[in-house]
Structures are given as structure tokens and as C-alpha cells.
Scaffold this motif. Structure first.
Motif, mmCIF file in Angstrom:
data_model
loop_
_atom_site.group_PDB
_atom_site.id
_atom_site.type_symbol
_atom_site.label_atom_id
_atom_site.label_comp_id
_atom_site.label_asym_id
_atom_site.label_seq_id
_atom_site.Cartn_x
_atom_site.Cartn_y
_atom_site.Cartn_z
ATOM 1 N N ARG A 1 2.260 2.391 11.055
ATOM 2 C CA ARG A 1 1.550 2.891 9.866
ATOM 3 C C ARG A 1 2.141 4.209 9.413
ATOM 4 N NH1 ARG A 1 -3.191 1.164 12.813
ATOM 5 N NH2 ARG A 1 -3.598 3.274 13.545
ATOM 6 N N ASN A 2 2.407 5.038 10.409
ATOM 7 C CA ASN A 2 2.896 6.376 10.109
ATOM 8 C C ASN A 2 4.268 6.352 9.447
ATOM 9 O OD1 ASN A 2 4.404 9.049 11.599
ATOM 10 N ND2 ASN A 2 2.517 9.362 10.448
ATOM 11 N N LYS A 3 5.136 5.484 9.938
ATOM 12 C CA LYS A 3 6.531 5.522 9.478
ATOM 13 C C LYS A 3 6.787 4.611 8.287
ATOM 14 C CE LYS A 3 8.678 6.886 13.807
ATOM 15 N NZ LYS A 3 7.475 6.882 14.684
ATOM 16 N N MET A 4 6.057 3.482 8.216
ATOM 17 C CA MET A 4 6.451 2.462 7.252
ATOM 18 C C MET A 4 5.479 2.242 6.104
ATOM 19 S SD MET A 4 8.190 -0.261 9.844
ATOM 20 C CE MET A 4 9.070 -1.068 8.518
ATOM 21 N N ILE A 5 4.232 2.694 6.283
ATOM 22 C CA ILE A 5 3.228 2.329 5.283
ATOM 23 C C ILE A 5 2.552 3.559 4.690
ATOM 24 C CG2 ILE A 5 1.096 1.008 4.881
ATOM 25 C CD1 ILE A 5 1.995 -0.637 7.427
ATOM 26 N N GLY A 6 2.420 3.535 3.369
ATOM 27 C CA GLY A 6 1.647 4.575 2.703
ATOM 28 C C GLY A 6 0.415 3.952 2.092
ATOM 29 N N PHE A 7 -0.754 4.425 2.520
ATOM 30 C CA PHE A 7 -2.004 3.830 2.027
ATOM 31 C C PHE A 7 -2.550 4.586 0.815
ATOM 32 C CE2 PHE A 7 -2.073 2.467 6.447
ATOM 33 C CZ PHE A 7 -2.520 1.159 6.341
ATOM 34 N N ILE A 8 -3.065 3.800 -0.127
ATOM 35 C CA ILE A 8 -3.851 4.398 -1.205
ATOM 36 C C ILE A 8 -5.188 3.668 -1.189
ATOM 37 C CG2 ILE A 8 -4.022 4.787 -3.685
ATOM 38 C CD1 ILE A 8 -0.899 4.517 -3.726
ATOM 39 N N PHE A 9 -6.272 4.439 -0.971
ATOM 40 C CA PHE A 9 -7.575 3.797 -0.823
ATOM 41 C C PHE A 9 -8.409 3.969 -2.088
ATOM 42 C CE2 PHE A 9 -6.376 5.121 3.494
ATOM 43 C CZ PHE A 9 -6.439 3.902 4.145
#
Lengths: 250, 391
Positions: A91-99
């Protein structure tokens, strides 16, 4: 040649993905054999009503959860059997979350919020600030870096959360109902921004129940009862939807 | 995430929940404070006791021998013994005490204890004379009828304080007053001011004492007493060949017993106060559990951004540790000032001991870490999806 080959490799690959929740005696198949490939640089909307399994899909794609069976391959790495801490690192390296609810930490200022993923990536103070400021600049809210989330409007907060998603330079931006809490004007701004990211080469996956939002994407995946009932370009979806039996698919 | 960031986060969290943090810390403040107060006061009392004993001659050894017809020890043997052991013993005095009626004209004191001493007694017992001199070697050698008196005796027998060179009658025999001991306890009867000293040779004769059996030895300090007692025992046994005829005692052995007692008492009381530290730890655990529940969403957000279990774990443990360390520090300041304050009121020179400060501070930090672990583990184990959904 070599370059072209890499482009062909999917960023996301879901193979026979099943997620089964057991509540009491009842067994709910939230994802029931999903097969999906998303290439680098695509802008995909996953759409479905509540209960369609889109949240479950988003949790798995976001490495927040693992499937009961089947495989999830993200950037060539099989994450379907990973442990908590390995998932955290993905999650930290590959994914950017927008909630939908922005999910900013109220006690941290804007800069500190954007720095969070970099903090957990183990970046030093100077590197964090530089990357976070760059991300804030990208969403046009750099001048507010010392403000706290509650001092900003909803649209501004969502921009901060986009900056936070971008700060770690992830391969994938995963937006969960990003406009759900915004008025139509701000929604448009946010969607335009996601489009701009896509134009810049970032892979964006948008999860929504709102058709008008989904239509901003280039490709739409429609879920119903844990299965994919449509997967294709946006213009084909419009045609598909017009033929859809509303009584059956709601 | 490094330690410094952990502390910054913890500090923010403490500051943003001031009232709650203060109440949580209160347990720690009271716990640490009471440990420091109790240990400090006990130490003060012990010091007070030791000091009072020092005035009474902490470096002294008392010897009582029973002389038999065939074997005996006299003062000449004792003086020789002291000069043979100059690295342990400073001096010795024979002691002859006898009760006589003392008179000046019609004024009299019945059954006054007259202490017959050598000239060394003055220095050994730190006697301070307000006027005149103490008994000297010549007085002893010549069995002179001279005496040194305390202010009680002066006030009872004379209308004036100017009595140097005057004569009193001890058991009917005239004695010249050559010195007066400085008043120390309001000239009360039975106090240190109620005393008459005379040459031991003179008193021995007056009381028909053959060989003198009581002696007081001065060593160079408390630490020499044990060796001194041993030397004396060996020496006297050689002379008398019977343990039952020798009785050696000192303030130091009594003091060692008192020391042991007070430190046990101090440990017990400190331990009881330490229980409040445990209660404080439970308070911290309780509030941390509440905090974890309240901040479930924050934990979810952090996890979604890539926080690992140990990141969350250390964040909450550091927070718990900081609360209790901060409380502990306030407790130390509070306890230290209160112990000095109480000491002043009670009249004991009480001070916080370094040991109790270090101990209670480390216990408070340790308790924070131990009791913070459970809530932190709960936080670290939260499922990010559920945590994100919670409001």
C-alpha cells in the motif's frame, strides 16, 4: 521493442478472484470469480450498486484485504497471500488512496498529512517535505501547507488527500467515491484532476456508484452480485446501459 | 517512523487532550510522589536517629569487666592497650559512678550521680565548658577534690551563676568547682545539665571501689568500632579467660540494628506506595484503550497509507510511556518539594533520595510501557478496512 513489452504487462491482474464473508450460517460471496486486467496508464471506473461487490474489489485491489481464493497480481507481484505488514508495504509503495471522506488526520497540518505515507516509507525529514510540497503544488494548494484540515473546504481537503495519494509516487491511484461528499462544481474539479493525472500517465482506478462520475473514465467495469457483467470502453457502456433491464439490475 | 516522531506524536496527543492527560497522569504523580515522600522521610528520620546517636558517641565502645581475685584488668592495662593500638583507638577513660548527696550550705541534691572520669572524658564526649577547666591529669594523679558541674546543679545549689572556685560538699567532703558545663537543655533535672564530674581516682576511693570495672573507649570513628570491639575482646579474654566476665557494647551495633529496621520499614512503606503506581498504570491502560477506540479511524488511515503493525504499536506505546514519564517527572518534583516541606514541619532534615527518584521514574516509565502494550497491540492488530469505516 523492450519498452513496448513492458507497456503490455498489466499493472493489475485479478484471476478467478473470490471473496466469501461468513456471517453466522450465511455465506456471502462478495466477489464471485472476478477476472480483470488493468494496464499501466489506464483510467478505469468500477461501478456497481451497493452490495454489488465493488467495495470488496476495491479493498482487494487496494491491498487492504486478501481474497478467499484466486489471485491478485499487482505490478507483477502476487499479493493475494500476503501478511498484514507485507500488504502495508505494498500500500505504501504502490497505491495512493483517495477516500470519499478525505480521511485526513485532524490533528496534523496539511503538510504533515501529505508527509504520512513518506514517513511510513522511512524517508528523511528533508526528503519528506520536498516530496510533500511538490505534491501539494501539483494540486495547487501548496500555500495552505501549514493549515489544518478543518480550516479548508471540502474540495480543498479532497485535493490534499489527492496530494497525499500522489506524494509517495505510487503506480496506482485508487479513488473510492472521491466526489461522494462534494458539490457538483467541486466534483467536476476533482474529476478533471484525476483525468489530468491519467493524461500524465498515472493509472487511475475509480470506484463509484454514480454513472455520471464513471463516465469520466475511459473504461468501465460493471459489477453485479460479485460478478463482472460489463467490461469495456466507456462509449460501449453507454450502449450497454441503455439496453439494461432496469428491473433486473436496478 | 523513528523515536523522535513518536515523541512528537505523543506530545501532540497529550496536549490535545489536556484534561484527560492530566487526570491520567494524576495517578502517576501521586504514586511517584508518595514513593519519594515516604522514602525521603524515612531516610530523614534515619539520619536524625543516627545524628542523635552520634552526639551520644557513635565512635565509642563501652566495656564492663568483672575482676576476680586471681585475674583482673585495671586502668593501667587499659591505657597501655590504647597506646598499643593507636590506629584504632583514640583514648580511654575509666568510669566510676556513684550516688551521693551534694550540698552547699542548706541547699542540697540527694542521690546525685557523680561521674568519676579521666581527663580524656571531656574530649571524648565533646563537653563544652562555659567557664573554668575540665579535670586534668594532675587532679587524677593527686586524687584532688575538684569537680566540674552542670547548670542544673549550679541553679539548685547556688543563687548566683558565678560559682567557679566555690566549694560544694559531696558526701560531706568539700570539692572545689573548677569548671561549669555549658547549658544545653534548660537546666532540667535529669538532663545533660544535671551532672557532676570528678577525678575517677577520687570517686573510686570515696565509693570504696577496688579495681575499676567500667571503661569508655573512643575509636577514630564509626567505621573503627567493629575492629575495636574485636581487639578489645581478644585483649580482655587473654587477661580474664572468661567471656562472661567481659561485656563490650557500642552505639554502633545498636545503630546497625536501627538502620536495618528503618530501611526495612522504608522498603515496606515504599512498596505500599508503589502499589499506587500499579493503580496508576491500570489508569493509563484504561485511557489508552479508550484512546485506541476513539482513534480507530486514525489507525485505519495510517494503515491504509502503509503503517505497519510495529509503527502503530510503537506510536501507542510511546504515547503511554510519555504520559507516565511526564506524570512521573511531575510526581518527582511534587514529591521532592513536599518531602522537604514536610521535613521542615516535622523538624527532620528530609530530602528526596537519588535512589528513590531513579527507581520511581524508571518504574513509572516501565509501567507506562507495560500497561501501554496491551492497548497498543489492540490498535496494531486492527483491520484497516474496519478501522477506516468506523466513525
Amino acid at each position: 521493442m523492450e519498452q513496448g513489452k513492458i507497456e503490455e504487462k498489466p499493472l493489475i491482474e485479478l484471476i478467478d478472484l473470490c471473496k466469501i464473508y461468513v456471517t453466522g450460517d450465511e455465506e456471502v460471496r462478495a466477489n464471485d470469480g472476478i477476472n480483470l486486467k488493468i494496464m499501466n496508464g489506464e483510467f478505469v471506473a468500477i461501478i456497481g450498486k451497493s452490495g454489488s461487490g465493488k467495495s470488496t474489489t476495491m479493498n482487494i485491489i487496494g491491498a487492504l484485504d486478501v481474497p478467499t481464493s484466486g489471485k491478485y497480481i499487482l505490478g507483477g507481484i502476487d499479493v493475494s497471500q500476503m501478511k498484514d505488514d507485507e500488504l502495508a508495504s505494498i500500500r505504501n509503495k504502490m497505491i495512493g488512496f483517495i477516500f470519499q471522506q478525505y480521511h485526513l488526520l485532524p490533528k496534523l497540518n496539511i503538510l504533515e498529512n501529505v508527509e504520512l505515507p513518506l514517513l511510513y516509507a522511512g524517508k528523511g525529514k528533508a526528503a519528506r517535505k520536498e516530496a510533500a510540497m511538490a505534491a501539494l503544488d501539483q494540486v495547487g494548494i501548496k500555500h495552505k501547507w501549514h493549515n489544518f484540515p478543518n480550516q479548508l473546504s471540502g474540495g480543498q481537503q479532497q485535493r490534499v488527500s489527492i496530494a497525499r495519494a500522489l506524494a509517495g509516487n505510487p503506480s496506482l491511484i485508487l479513488a473510492d467515491e472521491p466526489t461522494g461528499a462534494l458539490d457538483s462544481k467541486t466534483s467536476k474539479e476533482v474529476l478533471a484532476f484525476l483525468k489530468k493525472l491519467h493524461d500524465g500517465g498515472t493509472t487511475v482506478v475509480l470506484i463509484t456508484h454514480d454513472h455520471s462520475v464513471a463516465l469520466q473514465a475511459n473504461r468501465i467495469v460493471r459489477l453485479y452480485d460479485g460478478k463482472i457483467i460489463f467490461d469495456g470502453p466507456t462509449d460501449e457502456y453507454i450502449e450497454f446501459e441503455s439496453k439494461l433491464d432496469n428491473n433486473l439490475y436496478g | 517512523m523513528n523515536l523522535f516522531q513518536g515523541f512528537r506524536l505523543a506530545f501532540k496527543s497529550i496536549v490535545s487532550n489536556k484534561m484527560r492527560s492530566i487526570l491520567t497522569m494524576l495517578g502517576m504523580i501521586i504514586g511517584v510522589g508518595s514513593v519519594i515522600i515516604i522514602v525521603g522521610l524515612m531516610q530523614g528520620v534515619t539520619n536524625y536517629i543516627v545524628d542523635s546517636f552520634s552526639d551520644m558517641g557513635i565512635n565509642m565502645i563501652s566495656v564492663r569487666v568483672t575482676n576476680t581475685g586471681t585475674r583482673h584488668v585495671d586502668e593501667a592495662d587499659m591505657f597501655e592497650f590504647v597506646s598499643n593500638n593507636p590506629d584504632v583507638f583514640d583514648s580511654v577513660t575509666p568510669l566510676v559512678t556513684s550516688s551521693f548527696t551534694i550540698k552547699n550550705g542548706t541547699a542540697s541534691i540527694e542521690n546525685e550521680t557523680i561521674t568519676g572520669t579521666a581527663e580524656t572524658y571531656e574530649k571524648m564526649n565533646n563537653l563544652t565548658l562555659s567557664t573554668g577547666r575540665y579535670i586534668n591529669y594532675a587532679d587524677i594523679k593527686n586524687r584532688k577534690a575538684v569537680c566540674v558541674v552542670g547548670t542544673y546543679v549550679v541553679s539548685e545549689l547556688f543563687e548566683t551563676n558565678n560559682v567557679l572556685g566555690k566549694t560544694i560538699k559531696i558526701n560531706g567532703e568539700p570539692f572545689t568547682i573548677v569548671g561549669i558545663i555549658e547549658e544545653s537543655e534548660d537546666s532540667e533535672e535529669g538532663s545533660a545539665d544535671d551532672c557532676v564530674y570528678a577525678p575517677y581516682t577520687k570517686i573510686a576511693r570515696m565509693s570504696y571501689t577496688g579495681t575499676i570495672s567500667n571503661y569508655s573507649f573512643a575509636t577514630y570513628g564509626r567505621e573503627y568500632v567493629e575492629d575495636g570491639e574485636k581487639l578489645l575482646d581478644d585483649f580482655l579474654y587473654e587477661k580474664l579467660l572468661d567471656e562472661d566476665l567481659i561485656k563490650i557494647s557500642s552505639m554502633t551495633s545498636l545503630l546497625t540494628t536501627i538502620d536495618k529496621m528503618t530501611s526495612t520499614l522504608s522498603a515496606v512503606l515504599g512498596g505500599i506506595a508503589g502499589i499506587s503506581l500499579l493503580v496508576a498504570g491500570i489508569g493509563i491502560m484504561n485511557i489508552m484503550l479508550v484512546s485506541v477506540t476513539e482513534r480507530t479511524q486514525e489507525i485505519g488511515i495510517r494503515k491504509s497509507l502503509g503503517a505497519r503493525r510495529k509503527d502503530i504499536l510503537s506510536q501507542f506505546i510511546i504515547e503511554a510511556g510519555s504520559i507516565s514519564a511526564f506524570g512521573g517527572t511531575i510526581g518527582i518534583l511534587f514529591g521532592a518539594s513536599l518531602v522537604i516541606f514536610i521535613g521542615n514541619i516535622v523538624g527532620v532534615n528530609a530530602a528526596p533520595t537519588v535512589g528513590s527518584i531513579i527507581l520511581s521514574f524508571s518504574i513509572s516509565v516501565g509501567i507506562g510501557l507495560i500497561f501501554g502494550y496491551m492497548p497498543a497491540k489492540k490498535a496494531a492488530g486492527l483491520n484497516p478496512i474496519d478501522a477506516l469505516r468506523s466513525e
